[in-house]
Design a protein around this motif. Structure first.
Motif, mmCIF file in Angstrom:
data_model
loop_
_atom_site.group_PDB
_atom_site.id
_atom_site.type_symbol
_atom_site.label_atom_id
_atom_site.label_comp_id
_atom_site.label_asym_id
_atom_site.label_seq_id
_atom_site.Cartn_x
_atom_site.Cartn_y
_atom_site.Cartn_z
ATOM 1 N N VAL A 56 0.834 -1.193 0.000
ATOM 2 C CA VAL A 56 0.000 0.000 0.000
ATOM 3 C C VAL A 56 0.874 1.252 0.000
ATOM 4 O O VAL A 56 1.925 1.297 0.643
ATOM 5 C CB VAL A 56 -0.986 0.030 1.189
ATOM 6 C CG1 VAL A 56 -2.052 -1.026 1.034
ATOM 7 C CG2 VAL A 56 -0.274 -0.118 2.511
ATOM 8 N N ILE B 44 -3.596 5.635 -0.486
ATOM 9 C CA ILE B 44 -3.655 6.278 -1.798
ATOM 10 C C ILE B 44 -3.829 5.235 -2.891
ATOM 11 O O ILE B 44 -4.609 5.411 -3.820
ATOM 12 C CB ILE B 44 -2.378 7.100 -2.048
ATOM 13 C CG1 ILE B 44 -2.279 8.219 -1.000
ATOM 14 C CG2 ILE B 44 -2.355 7.660 -3.465
ATOM 15 C CD1 ILE B 44 -0.936 8.911 -0.961
ATOM 16 N N ASP B 45 -3.087 4.134 -2.772
ATOM 17 C CA ASP B 45 -3.126 3.098 -3.798
ATOM 18 C C ASP B 45 -2.657 1.779 -3.205
ATOM 19 O O ASP B 45 -2.055 1.752 -2.137
ATOM 20 C CB ASP B 45 -2.218 3.482 -4.971
ATOM 21 C CG ASP B 45 -2.813 3.129 -6.317
ATOM 22 O OD1 ASP B 45 -3.629 2.190 -6.383
ATOM 23 O OD2 ASP B 45 -2.437 3.786 -7.304
ATOM 24 N N ARG B 46 -2.904 0.683 -3.912
ATOM 25 C CA ARG B 46 -2.455 -0.642 -3.455
ATOM 26 C C ARG B 46 -1.964 -1.433 -4.653
ATOM 27 O O ARG B 46 -2.426 -1.236 -5.785
ATOM 28 C CB ARG B 46 -3.575 -1.376 -2.752
ATOM 29 C CG ARG B 46 -4.736 -1.653 -3.646
ATOM 30 C CD ARG B 46 -5.925 -2.137 -2.850
ATOM 31 N NE ARG B 46 -7.057 -2.338 -3.732
ATOM 32 C CZ ARG B 46 -7.691 -3.481 -3.864
ATOM 33 N NH1 ARG B 46 -7.312 -4.546 -3.187
ATOM 34 N NH2 ARG B 46 -8.716 -3.577 -4.662
ATOM 35 N N PHE B 47 -1.010 -2.343 -4.382
ATOM 36 C CA PHE B 47 -0.376 -3.103 -5.451
ATOM 37 C C PHE B 47 -0.026 -4.500 -4.963
ATOM 38 O O PHE B 47 0.203 -4.712 -3.787
ATOM 39 C CB PHE B 47 0.927 -2.417 -5.898
ATOM 40 C CG PHE B 47 0.725 -1.028 -6.425
ATOM 41 C CD1 PHE B 47 0.468 -0.816 -7.767
ATOM 42 C CD2 PHE B 47 0.784 0.067 -5.579
ATOM 43 C CE1 PHE B 47 0.278 0.464 -8.258
ATOM 44 C CE2 PHE B 47 0.599 1.350 -6.054
ATOM 45 C CZ PHE B 47 0.348 1.558 -7.400
ATOM 46 N N ASP C 279 5.879 -1.780 -8.537
ATOM 47 C CA ASP C 279 4.794 -0.880 -8.922
ATOM 48 C C ASP C 279 4.486 0.101 -7.790
ATOM 49 O O ASP C 279 4.260 1.286 -8.029
ATOM 50 C CB ASP C 279 3.539 -1.663 -9.286
ATOM 51 C CG ASP C 279 3.697 -2.481 -10.554
ATOM 52 O OD1 ASP C 279 4.525 -2.098 -11.412
ATOM 53 O OD2 ASP C 279 3.000 -3.505 -10.685
ATOM 54 N N ALA C 280 4.489 -0.412 -6.565
ATOM 55 C CA ALA C 280 4.242 0.452 -5.406
ATOM 56 C C ALA C 280 5.348 1.497 -5.268
ATOM 57 O O ALA C 280 5.073 2.671 -4.995
ATOM 58 C CB ALA C 280 4.141 -0.388 -4.133
ATOM 59 N N ARG D 229 4.941 4.284 -7.873
ATOM 60 C CA ARG D 229 3.854 5.201 -7.475
ATOM 61 C C ARG D 229 4.314 6.108 -6.346
ATOM 62 O O ARG D 229 4.062 7.317 -6.357
ATOM 63 C CB ARG D 229 2.630 4.390 -7.054
ATOM 64 C CG ARG D 229 1.459 5.220 -6.612
ATOM 65 C CD ARG D 229 0.740 5.826 -7.790
ATOM 66 N NE ARG D 229 -0.557 6.311 -7.361
ATOM 67 C CZ ARG D 229 -0.953 7.573 -7.509
ATOM 68 N NH1 ARG D 229 -0.190 8.449 -8.116
ATOM 69 N NH2 ARG D 229 -2.135 7.935 -7.066
#
Length: 85
Positions: free
Chosen positions: A15, A37-40, A45-46, A49
Motif C-alpha cells: 500500500v 492512496i493506492d495498493r499493489f 509498482d508500489a 507510485r
C-alpha cells in the motif's frame, strides 16, 4: 484509518499511503493514522507510485509498505535533512 484496518482491508498487498497523524519519539516515527492512496501486488509498482507522489508532493509524508508489516514504527535517519526509512 489505523494500520490494523488497512491490514484487514488489503491483506498481503503493498500500500502507498499518506501519514495523516504521526509523531517522533526516541529516533522512531510512529504513524497513528493513514490515508491509503493506492495498493499493489508488486513492490516495484508500489515504489514507482511512491516515487511519483513524492516528486509531485514533496511536503507530504508518504510511504509504501507491505501489509504483513506488524506495525508502523519507522526508524528515522538523518542525512543532512530529516529522512525516514
Amino acid at each position: 484509518m489505523r494500520w490494523e484496518e488497512v491490514q484487514e482491508k488489503f491483506p498481503e498487498e503493498w500500500v502507498v499511503f499518506e501519514a495523516v497523524k504521526a509523531h517522533s519519539q526516541d529516533g522512531f516515527r510512529y504513524i497513528d493514522s493513514v490515508s491509503v492512496i493506492d495498493r499493489f501486488e508488486d513492490s516495484l509498482d508500489a515504489m514507482k507510485r511512491y516515487k511519483q507522489l513524492h516528486k509531485d508532493q514533496p511536503g507530504k509524508e508518504i510511504y509504501f509498505l507491505h501489509t504483513s508489516r506488524p506495525d508502523l514504527k519507522i526508524e528515522e535517519k538523518w542525512v543532512g535533512f530529516k529522512r525516514w526509512r
